[in-house]
Motif scaffolding. Structure first.
Motif, PDB file in Angstrom:
ATOM      1  N   ALA A 134      27.701  45.178  37.089  1.00 36.02           N
ATOM      2  CA  ALA A 134      26.980  43.975  36.562  1.00 36.02           C
ATOM      3  C   ALA A 134      27.701  43.162  36.364  1.00 36.02           C
ATOM      4  N   VAL A 135      28.370  42.729  37.636  1.00 38.68           N
ATOM      5  CA  VAL A 135      28.349  40.847  37.955  1.00 38.68           C
ATOM      6  C   VAL A 135      27.167  40.390  39.302  1.00 38.68           C
ATOM      7  N   GLY A 136      27.231  39.567  38.166  1.00 39.48           N
ATOM      8  CA  GLY A 136      26.196  38.352  39.815  1.00 39.48           C
ATOM      9  C   GLY A 136      26.798  38.666  40.805  1.00 39.48           C
ATOM     10  N   LEU A 137      25.949  38.298  42.055  1.00 35.49           N
ATOM     11  CA  LEU A 137      26.565  38.590  43.675  1.00 35.49           C
ATOM     12  C   LEU A 137      27.730  37.328  43.507  1.00 35.49           C
ATOM     13  N   GLY A 140      32.329  33.664  41.311  1.00 31.66           N
ATOM     14  CA  GLY A 140      33.654  34.381  42.215  1.00 31.66           C
ATOM     15  C   GLY A 140      35.023  33.551  41.087  1.00 31.66           C
ATOM     16  N   PRO A 141      35.516  32.965  41.278  1.00 32.21           N
ATOM     17  CA  PRO A 141      37.005  32.734  40.576  1.00 32.21           C
ATOM     18  C   PRO A 141      36.652  32.112  39.799  1.00 32.21           C
ATOM     19  N   GLY A 142      36.913  32.842  38.168  1.00 29.44           N
ATOM     20  CA  GLY A 142      36.688  32.020  36.712  1.00 29.44           C
ATOM     21  C   GLY A 142      35.681  32.928  36.127  1.00 29.44           C
ATOM     22  N   SER A 143      34.719  32.656  35.258  1.00 25.94           N
ATOM     23  CA  SER A 143      34.121  32.986  34.358  1.00 25.94           C
ATOM     24  C   SER A 143      33.210  33.848  34.930  1.00 25.94           C
ATOM     25  N   PHE A 144      32.814  34.926  33.908  1.00 23.89           N
ATOM     26  CA  PHE A 144      31.628  35.471  34.264  1.00 23.89           C
ATOM     27  C   PHE A 144      30.970  36.344  33.438  1.00 23.89           C
ATOM     28  N   ARG A 145      29.669  36.760  33.381  1.00 27.02           N
ATOM     29  CA  ARG A 145      28.951  36.607  32.452  1.00 27.02           C
ATOM     30  C   ARG A 145      29.270  38.090  31.949  1.00 27.02           C
ATOM     31  N   THR A 146      28.190  38.238  30.711  1.00 27.60           N
ATOM     32  CA  THR A 146      28.870  39.007  29.624  1.00 27.60           C
ATOM     33  C   THR A 146      27.282  39.294  28.592  1.00 27.60           C
ATOM     34  N   VAL A 147      27.504  40.626  28.311  1.00 29.26           N
ATOM     35  CA  VAL A 147      26.037  41.083  27.452  1.00 29.26           C
ATOM     36  C   VAL A 147      26.667  41.227  25.865  1.00 29.26           C
ATOM     37  N   GLY A 148      26.352  41.265  24.873  1.00 29.34           N
ATOM     38  CA  GLY A 148      26.023  41.701  22.920  1.00 29.34           C
ATOM     39  C   GLY A 148      26.831  43.625  23.368  1.00 29.34           C
ATOM     40  N   GLY A 218      38.538  41.447  31.368  1.00 30.09           N
ATOM     41  CA  GLY A 218      38.720  40.558  31.658  1.00 30.09           C
ATOM     42  C   GLY A 218      39.411  40.989  33.226  1.00 30.09           C
ATOM     43  N   PRO A 219      40.836  41.732  33.315  1.00 29.79           N
ATOM     44  CA  PRO A 219      41.214  41.994  34.058  1.00 29.79           C
ATOM     45  C   PRO A 219      40.906  43.106  35.285  1.00 29.79           C
ATOM     46  N   ALA A 220      39.793  44.252  34.335  1.00 34.55           N
ATOM     47  CA  ALA A 220      39.170  44.743  35.470  1.00 34.55           C
ATOM     48  C   ALA A 220      38.657  43.927  36.568  1.00 34.55           C
ATOM     49  N   VAL A 221      37.559  42.516  35.321  1.00 37.33           N
ATOM     50  CA  VAL A 221      37.041  42.068  36.830  1.00 37.33           C
ATOM     51  C   VAL A 221      37.391  41.401  37.663  1.00 37.33           C
ATOM     52  N   ARG A 222      38.770  40.597  37.355  1.00 31.79           N
ATOM     53  CA  ARG A 222      39.201  39.547  38.400  1.00 31.79           C
ATOM     54  C   ARG A 222      39.914  40.516  39.254  1.00 31.79           C
ATOM     55  N   ARG A 223      40.097  42.029  39.177  1.00 26.32           N
ATOM     56  CA  ARG A 223      40.677  42.586  40.263  1.00 26.32           C
ATOM     57  C   ARG A 223      39.885  42.861  41.047  1.00 26.32           C
ATOM     58  N   ILE A 347      27.652  32.713  49.789  1.00 25.94           N
ATOM     59  CA  ILE A 347      28.119  32.114  48.150  1.00 25.94           C
ATOM     60  C   ILE A 347      28.298  33.626  46.962  1.00 25.94           C
ATOM     61  N   ALA A 348      28.364  34.484  47.436  1.00 26.34           N
ATOM     62  CA  ALA A 348      28.815  35.948  47.239  1.00 26.34           C
ATOM     63  C   ALA A 348      30.027  35.699  46.221  1.00 26.34           C
ATOM     64  N   TYR A 349      30.919  36.483  45.359  1.00 21.00           N
ATOM     65  CA  TYR A 349      32.048  36.084  45.081  1.00 21.00           C
ATOM     66  C   TYR A 349      32.589  34.684  45.092  1.00 21.00           C
ATOM     67  N   GLY A 350      31.724  33.871  45.369  1.00 16.48           N
ATOM     68  CA  GLY A 350      33.007  32.333  45.273  1.00 16.48           C
ATOM     69  C   GLY A 350      32.442  32.107  46.154  1.00 16.48           C
TER      70      GLY A 350
END
Length: 368
Positions: A134-137, A140-148, A218-223, A347-350
């Motif tokens: 559940a990360v927007g298509l 790309g490299p860098g930060s990603f949105r999260t939920v509470g 963090g590591p899971a989403v980056r990978r 624009i997918a994954y950066g």
């Protein structure tokens, strides 16, 4: 260092016999079950995903588990084999969640430990369930949105989630740094207007939804995003290769002034330029898949592939639409689906620009 030892450490970007056999099997399946007319009809319907085709690919052929180790019920293959599958899916703009489930969600789970992650990995590998990160298509490299997250309950909204409507399980990153598995049926999934109807987007809303923590986000989403970006280049390669092949075929058949249009010098030059660009894309995509498989300079290879792939795929699809003339501008011809997929993939994954910036940092050539 001897010539033999040098050869053993150098990447071989040519397709192996096993990879070519895999390509042939996937292409035969898609030829029989993913005809352009069927893809167009499905794209215009309320059920854009071809779940019957997915069942055959994932369950019967075992392709959903290519990246999953054998001890978890997978094939124990590498990113090279997954890249071959994605090339063929790109050639057919197949409306199946292979990239999102068999690559991105799977890679995220491979970064996690514990019985919950292992069990979910096995279910994804078998094709019994579809998983979506559940990360927007567009991320790309860098930060990603999260939920509470509070007391095991998740709250918030995430947008631009590809293939969420087909998902059984959502992998949701939370602000406390965790990655949680959520039953898709417990979330509110609302379709968004998507440029590419063969890979629809949706908004995922969570209101006191219970999740099972799988590991660190963090590591899971980056990978996951790195693998997604790297293997997306192979999908873009397949897309571009199809558009060139079909355009050449059409120009050989279409006649003007009693001679094939493809014989006109100006058009030959445009096709030759496309061939050169796609040949370069093939090398970049194969390099990224091989680097991911060997874990050798993967960050550089992925950034390079995506910096190059998006413009080439878009250019190839645009040229195909123009060179098909009037028929190319109709909804009945599939070329519009390829242009939409190419634009969405760009624009997918950066974006290409984001990957160029990442490449500059990796090479220590960042602008002042």
């Amino acid at each position: 260092m001897s010539a033999t030892s040098m050869t053993s450490t150098e990447p071989d970007l040519l397709y192996s016999e096993e990879e070519e056999a895999l390509r042939a099997a996937v292409r035969d399946l898609l030829t029989d079950h993913c005809a352009p007319a069927d893809v167009i009809a499905r794209a215009e319907s309320d059920a854009p995903h071809d779940l019957a085709l997915w069942k055959t690919l994932a369950g019967d052929m075992g392709l959903a588990g290519l990246l999953v180790p054998e001890e978890h019920g997978g094939q124990g293959a590498t990113h090279r084999e997954a890249a071959v599958v994605l090339e063929e899916l790109g050639r057919a703009v197949a409306p199946v969640p292979y990239l999102t489930s068999a690559v991105v969600a799977t890679e995220a789970l491979l970064a996690c430990t514990g019985d919950a992650a292992a069990g979910l990995l096995s279910r994804l590998a078998s094709g019994r369930e579809i998983g979506v990160l559940a990360v927007g298509l567009h991320t790309g490299p860098g930060s990603f949105r999260t939920v509470g997250a509070e007391s095991g309950l998740l709250y918030g909204e995430l947008t631009g989630i590809a293939d969420a409507m087909a998902a059984d399980v959502l992998l949701v990153p939370t602000e406390d740094g965790g990655l949680h598995a959520v039953d898709a049926g417990d979330a509110t999934i609302t379709p968004q207007v998507s440029l590419d109807p063969t890979r629809p987007l949706a908004t995922v809303s969570l209101d006191a939804v219970r999740g099972c923590r799988l590991g660190d986000a963090g590591p899971a989403v980056r990978r996951a995003l790195r693998a997604g970006a790297g293997l997306l280049a192979s999908e873009q390669l397949g897309l571009a290769d199809w558009t060139l092949t079909e355009t050449v075929r059409y120009l050989k058949e279409r006649k003007q002034f009693n001679r094939p249009v493809g014989g006109f010098q100006a058009l030959k030059h445009r096709l030759a330029q496309l061939w050169l660009e796609i040949t370069g894309l093939r090398a970049a995509a194969r390099s990224a898949a091989d680097a991911l498989a060997r874990e050798a300079d993967a960050d550089v290879a992925v950034a390079l592939a995506q910096a190059y792939a998006a413009p080439v795929a878009v250019h190839a699809a645009e040229e195909a639409l123009q060179l098909h003339g009037g028929i190319g501008m109709t909804w009945e011809h599939p070329v519009h689906l390829y242009l939409k997929r190419a634009k969405a993939d760009s624009i997918a994954y950066g974006t290409a620009g984001a990957h160029r910036e990442a490449l500059a940092r990796l090479a220590d050539l960042a602008a002042p």
